[in-house]
Design a protein around this motif. Sequence first.
Motif, short mmCIF file in Angstrom:
data_model
loop_
_atom_site.label_atom_id
_atom_site.label_comp_id
_atom_site.label_asym_id
_atom_site.label_seq_id
_atom_site.Cartn_x
_atom_site.Cartn_y
_atom_site.Cartn_z
N GLU A 1 0.99 -1.25 0.03
CA GLU A 1 0.04 0.12 0.06
C GLU A 1 0.92 1.35 -0.02
OE1 GLU A 1 -2.26 1.96 3.51
OE2 GLU A 1 -3.08 0.01 3.14
N LEU A 2 1.93 1.23 0.66
CA LEU A 2 2.92 2.32 0.73
C LEU A 2 4.00 2.31 -0.34
CD1 LEU A 2 3.48 2.18 4.53
CD2 LEU A 2 2.42 3.94 3.35
N ALA A 3 3.82 1.36 -1.25
CA ALA A 3 4.80 1.26 -2.37
C ALA A 3 6.33 1.12 -1.94
CB ALA A 3 4.67 2.66 -3.36
N LEU A 4 6.29 0.11 -0.89
CA LEU A 4 7.69 -0.21 -0.42
C LEU A 4 8.25 -1.56 -1.00
CD1 LEU A 4 7.33 0.87 3.13
CD2 LEU A 4 8.31 2.14 1.53
N SER A 5 9.34 -1.87 -0.98
CA SER A 5 10.18 -3.11 -1.16
C SER A 5 10.64 -3.49 -0.20
CB SER A 5 10.88 -3.04 -2.60
OG SER A 5 11.82 -2.19 -2.24
N GLY A 6 10.86 -4.89 0.08
CA GLY A 6 11.64 -5.32 1.18
C GLY A 6 11.17 -6.61 1.55
N SER A 7 11.02 -7.07 2.82
CA SER A 7 10.79 -8.35 3.39
C SER A 7 10.31 -8.39 4.76
CB SER A 7 11.73 -9.41 2.97
OG SER A 7 13.07 -9.17 3.78
N ALA A 8 9.55 -9.42 4.87
CA ALA A 8 9.23 -9.59 6.40
C ALA A 8 9.44 -11.04 6.84
CB ALA A 8 7.71 -9.42 6.65
N LEU A 9 10.38 -11.67 7.56
CA LEU A 9 10.75 -12.95 7.65
C LEU A 9 10.70 -13.19 9.37
CD1 LEU A 9 13.87 -12.59 5.54
CD2 LEU A 9 11.74 -13.76 4.91
N ASN A 10 10.31 -14.68 9.64
CA ASN A 10 10.17 -14.92 11.01
C ASN A 10 11.66 -15.37 11.11
OD1 ASN A 10 7.45 -14.85 11.38
ND2 ASN A 10 7.16 -16.98 10.78
N LEU A 11 12.27 -15.19 12.52
CA LEU A 11 13.51 -15.44 12.60
C LEU A 11 13.43 -16.46 13.76
CD1 LEU A 11 15.40 -11.66 13.18
CD2 LEU A 11 15.38 -13.66 11.20
N CYS B 1 12.26 -0.60 2.14
CA CYS B 1 12.87 0.39 1.46
C CYS B 1 12.03 0.93 0.65
CB CYS B 1 14.11 -0.40 0.27
SG CYS B 1 15.20 -1.49 1.30
N GLY B 2 12.04 2.47 0.35
CA GLY B 2 11.31 3.27 -0.45
C GLY B 2 11.66 4.79 -0.03
N GLN B 3 10.57 5.56 -0.31
CA GLN B 3 10.69 6.98 0.11
C GLN B 3 10.59 7.09 1.52
OE1 GLN B 3 10.91 9.38 -1.87
NE2 GLN B 3 10.96 8.15 -3.52
N GLU B 4 11.40 7.97 2.14
CA GLU B 4 11.59 8.10 3.57
C GLU B 4 10.11 8.15 4.26
OE1 GLU B 4 13.99 10.52 6.85
OE2 GLU B 4 14.17 11.09 4.65
N THR B 5 9.31 8.88 3.66
CA THR B 5 7.98 9.18 4.58
C THR B 5 7.24 7.82 4.63
OG1 THR B 5 6.99 9.91 2.44
CG2 THR B 5 7.62 11.68 4.04
N ALA B 6 7.32 6.91 3.70
CA ALA B 6 6.50 5.87 3.36
C ALA B 6 7.33 4.93 4.42
CB ALA B 6 6.46 5.39 2.06
N VAL B 7 8.54 4.86 4.28
CA VAL B 7 9.10 3.83 5.40
C VAL B 7 8.94 4.27 6.72
CG1 VAL B 7 11.56 3.10 6.12
CG2 VAL B 7 11.16 3.30 3.78
N PRO C 1 22.22 1.69 5.17
CA PRO C 1 22.89 2.55 4.08
C PRO C 1 23.62 1.58 3.09
CG PRO C 1 24.15 2.76 6.26
CD PRO C 1 23.03 2.07 6.42
N GLY C 2 23.12 2.02 1.81
CA GLY C 2 23.86 1.25 0.70
C GLY C 2 23.08 0.10 0.42
N HIS C 3 22.01 -0.22 1.09
CA HIS C 3 21.39 -1.63 0.88
C HIS C 3 20.43 -1.58 -0.32
CE1 HIS C 3 19.27 -5.23 1.89
NE2 HIS C 3 18.21 -4.72 1.57
N THR C 4 20.66 -2.49 -1.48
CA THR C 4 19.91 -2.23 -2.53
C THR C 4 18.75 -3.46 -2.57
OG1 THR C 4 22.03 -1.97 -3.80
CG2 THR C 4 20.24 -2.68 -5.05
N PRO C 5 17.61 -2.87 -2.54
CA PRO C 5 16.60 -4.09 -2.51
C PRO C 5 16.24 -4.71 -3.62
CG PRO C 5 15.75 -1.68 -2.42
CD PRO C 5 17.22 -1.81 -2.40
#
Length: 89
Positions: free
Chosen positions: A27-37, A47-53, A78-82
């Motif tokens: 919904e917020l146009a973010l990329s990334g992941s959610a993982l159980n540890l 990862c995405g626009q600062e306000t959305a993150v 910093p420097g992470h490429t999603p």
Amino acid sequence: MICMRCIVTGRVQGVWFRETTRRKAQELALSGSALNLPDGTVEVIACGQETAVKALQDWLWTGSPLSRVDQVLCKELPGHTPSPGFHTG
């Protein structure tokens, strides 16, 4: 664009937390992941626009209807490429 890694503790596994997080992130146009540890926490990378993150970071305290969030600890990556999309692998 920024990337944030958050560790969410509480009752967050087995309560649709990752799927609900994925929906909110899309919904917020973010990329990334959610993982159980293995320790019972959930790792969220967003990862995405600062306000959305930041919006997702705040939302993590709410989580899914069956979850109980005790703590959300976030750190910028910093420097992470999603990879494209948001995954719950």
